[in-house]
Motif scaffolding. Structure first.
Motif, PDB file in Angstrom:
ATOM      1  N   ALA A 149       0.837  -1.207   0.000  1.00  0.00           N
ATOM      2  CA  ALA A 149       0.000   0.000   0.000  1.00  0.00           C
ATOM      3  C   ALA A 149       0.866   1.250   0.000  1.00  0.00           C
ATOM      4  O   ALA A 149       0.582   2.211  -0.722  1.00  0.00           O
ATOM      5  N   LEU A 150       1.933   1.240   0.793  1.00  0.00           N
ATOM      6  CA  LEU A 150       2.836   2.392   0.828  1.00  0.00           C
ATOM      7  C   LEU A 150       3.561   2.574  -0.504  1.00  0.00           C
ATOM      8  O   LEU A 150       3.794   3.707  -0.928  1.00  0.00           O
ATOM      9  N   LYS A 151       3.906   1.469  -1.163  1.00  0.00           N
ATOM     10  CA  LYS A 151       4.528   1.578  -2.501  1.00  0.00           C
ATOM     11  C   LYS A 151       3.563   2.247  -3.465  1.00  0.00           C
ATOM     12  O   LYS A 151       3.962   3.098  -4.259  1.00  0.00           O
ATOM     13  N   SER A 152       2.293   1.884  -3.388  1.00  0.00           N
ATOM     14  CA  SER A 152       1.290   2.507  -4.256  1.00  0.00           C
ATOM     15  C   SER A 152       1.119   3.985  -3.909  1.00  0.00           C
ATOM     16  O   SER A 152       0.988   4.821  -4.797  1.00  0.00           O
ATOM     17  N   TYR A 153       1.124   4.299  -2.627  1.00  0.00           N
ATOM     18  CA  TYR A 153       0.922   5.678  -2.189  1.00  0.00           C
ATOM     19  C   TYR A 153       2.093   6.568  -2.606  1.00  0.00           C
ATOM     20  O   TYR A 153       1.893   7.672  -3.113  1.00  0.00           O
ATOM     21  N   GLY A 154       3.316   6.081  -2.406  1.00  0.00           N
ATOM     22  CA  GLY A 154       4.496   6.913  -2.660  1.00  0.00           C
ATOM     23  C   GLY A 154       5.240   6.598  -3.940  1.00  0.00           C
ATOM     24  O   GLY A 154       6.125   7.358  -4.333  1.00  0.00           O
ATOM     25  N   GLY A 155       4.905   5.492  -4.573  1.00  0.00           N
ATOM     26  CA  GLY A 155       5.480   5.200  -5.875  1.00  0.00           C
ATOM     27  C   GLY A 155       6.733   4.345  -5.897  1.00  0.00           C
ATOM     28  O   GLY A 155       7.238   4.055  -6.975  1.00  0.00           O
ATOM     29  N   SER A 156       7.251   3.923  -4.728  1.00  0.00           N
ATOM     30  CA  SER A 156       8.461   3.098  -4.780  1.00  0.00           C
ATOM     31  C   SER A 156       8.636   2.288  -3.500  1.00  0.00           C
ATOM     32  O   SER A 156       8.085   2.625  -2.447  1.00  0.00           O
ATOM     33  N   LYS A 157       9.436   1.254  -3.625  1.00  0.00           N
ATOM     34  CA  LYS A 157       9.771   0.435  -2.465  1.00  0.00           C
ATOM     35  C   LYS A 157      10.599   1.257  -1.476  1.00  0.00           C
ATOM     36  O   LYS A 157      10.423   1.137  -0.259  1.00  0.00           O
ATOM     37  N   ALA A 158      11.477   2.107  -1.972  1.00  0.00           N
ATOM     38  CA  ALA A 158      12.303   2.949  -1.099  1.00  0.00           C
ATOM     39  C   ALA A 158      11.411   3.871  -0.258  1.00  0.00           C
ATOM     40  O   ALA A 158      11.668   4.068   0.943  1.00  0.00           O
ATOM     41  N   TYR A 159      10.370   4.411  -0.871  1.00  0.00           N
ATOM     42  CA  TYR A 159       9.428   5.261  -0.136  1.00  0.00           C
ATOM     43  C   TYR A 159       8.759   4.442   0.967  1.00  0.00           C
ATOM     44  O   TYR A 159       8.664   4.895   2.115  1.00  0.00           O
ATOM     45  N   ALA A 160       8.287   3.253   0.629  1.00  0.00           N
ATOM     46  CA  ALA A 160       7.617   2.401   1.608  1.00  0.00           C
ATOM     47  C   ALA A 160       8.538   2.088   2.783  1.00  0.00           C
ATOM     48  O   ALA A 160       8.117   2.141   3.945  1.00  0.00           O
ATOM     49  N   GLU A 161       9.776   1.796   2.499  1.00  0.00           N
ATOM     50  CA  GLU A 161      10.740   1.494   3.557  1.00  0.00           C
ATOM     51  C   GLU A 161      11.021   2.721   4.427  1.00  0.00           C
ATOM     52  O   GLU A 161      11.122   2.617   5.652  1.00  0.00           O
ATOM     53  N   LYS A 162      11.131   3.878   3.797  1.00  0.00           N
ATOM     54  CA  LYS A 162      11.396   5.116   4.539  1.00  0.00           C
ATOM     55  C   LYS A 162      10.237   5.440   5.484  1.00  0.00           C
ATOM     56  O   LYS A 162      10.450   5.777   6.659  1.00  0.00           O
ATOM     57  N   GLY A 214       3.748   6.574  22.175  1.00  0.00           N
ATOM     58  CA  GLY A 214       3.070   5.399  22.704  1.00  0.00           C
ATOM     59  C   GLY A 214       2.045   4.806  21.774  1.00  0.00           C
ATOM     60  O   GLY A 214       1.010   4.333  22.202  1.00  0.00           O
ATOM     61  N   LEU A 215       2.332   4.812  20.472  1.00  0.00           N
ATOM     62  CA  LEU A 215       1.398   4.286  19.483  1.00  0.00           C
ATOM     63  C   LEU A 215       1.994   3.092  18.759  1.00  0.00           C
ATOM     64  O   LEU A 215       3.206   2.895  18.740  1.00  0.00           O
ATOM     65  N   ASP A 216       1.130   2.329  18.119  1.00  0.00           N
ATOM     66  CA  ASP A 216       1.551   1.221  17.278  1.00  0.00           C
ATOM     67  C   ASP A 216       2.026   1.776  15.940  1.00  0.00           C
ATOM     68  O   ASP A 216       1.386   2.644  15.355  1.00  0.00           O
ATOM     69  N   ALA A 217       3.160   1.258  15.462  1.00  0.00           N
ATOM     70  CA  ALA A 217       3.700   1.728  14.187  1.00  0.00           C
ATOM     71  C   ALA A 217       2.898   1.200  13.010  1.00  0.00           C
ATOM     72  O   ALA A 217       2.877   1.797  11.941  1.00  0.00           O
ATOM     73  N   GLY A 218       2.245   0.066  13.189  1.00  0.00           N
ATOM     74  CA  GLY A 218       1.429  -0.492  12.121  1.00  0.00           C
ATOM     75  C   GLY A 218       2.222  -1.015  10.950  1.00  0.00           C
ATOM     76  O   GLY A 218       1.699  -1.186   9.866  1.00  0.00           O
ATOM     77  N   THR A 219       3.471  -1.274  11.168  1.00  0.00           N
ATOM     78  CA  THR A 219       4.310  -1.795  10.082  1.00  0.00           C
ATOM     79  C   THR A 219       4.721  -3.198  10.472  1.00  0.00           C
ATOM     80  O   THR A 219       5.698  -3.420  11.145  1.00  0.00           O
ATOM     81  N   ASN A 220       3.900  -4.163  10.051  1.00  0.00           N
ATOM     82  CA  ASN A 220       4.167  -5.551  10.381  1.00  0.00           C
ATOM     83  C   ASN A 220       5.100  -6.183   9.345  1.00  0.00           C
ATOM     84  O   ASN A 220       5.624  -5.515   8.483  1.00  0.00           O
TER      85      ASN A 220
END
Length: 191
Positions: free
Chosen positions: A153-166, A179-185
């Protein structure tokens, strides 16, 4: 005989209804306490997020509170982790509401109006709450299309795997600060 059965049924129904009403009244204070506790927890989380935005990104207190409330609301509405939305905003605009980017990307979450014409029609994307709502709706759609794979989903939102990782890394950094969940499983790191 049938009158007697009707009378018994009515009496039993009235007694049962009264008993159910009494049980509901007993449970009402418990439900109210749970609602109040949840509301307090949400208010505290919103305050922590606001403080982080103000201190880490230099956003004025009132604006930080508005952004924080919008993030928490959109996160709840679209079942997205608040830390993930904060990470996207920090990467995309560094919390600058009037930010402009490539392809007409606008606002905090850098929503591209041309790519989402139906969703953003008649919306001021430089307004924080509207931008976060639109960006969160878009991300939610991508998560659904990717069957829950946040990385895709992040790759689609930002256009790249590097964006998703960042963004994933930023979410993991921001989450403990408020104190929140990062939501990155684990799915976030799929190729």
């Amino acid at each position: 005989m049938s009158r007697l059965l009707c009378l018994l049924a009515l009496t039993f129904g009235a007694t049962l209804g009264a008993m159910q009403g009494a049980v509901a009244q007993e449970r009402a204070p418990e439900a109210a306490q749970l609602d109040a506790a949840a509301s307090d927890a949400t208010a505290e989380a919103t305050h922590q997020v606001s403080r982080l935005i103000s201190q880490k990104f230099g956003v004025a207190r009132a604006k930080a509170e508005q952004i924080s409330a919008a993030v928490m609301s959109a996160a709840s509405k679209y079942s997205l982790p608040p830390a993930l939305l904060l990470a996207i905003i920090s990467v995309e605009s560094r919390f600058k509401e009037k930010a402009r980017g490539a392809n007409g990307a606008t606002g905090l979450m850098q929503v591209v109006p041309a790519a989402h014409k139906q969703l953003v029609r008649n919306i001021d994307l430089t307004e924080a709450t509207a931008n976060i709502e639109a960006g969160s709706a878009i991300l939610h759609g991508y998560v659904q299309s990717a069957r829950g794979d946040v990385g895709a989903a992040l790759k689609s939102y930002g256009g790249s795997k590097a964006y998703a990782e960042k963004v994933s890394l930023r979410a993991k950094t921001l989450a403990p600060e408020v104190g929140l969940d990062a939501g990155t499983n684990a799915e976030t790191n799929r190729n």
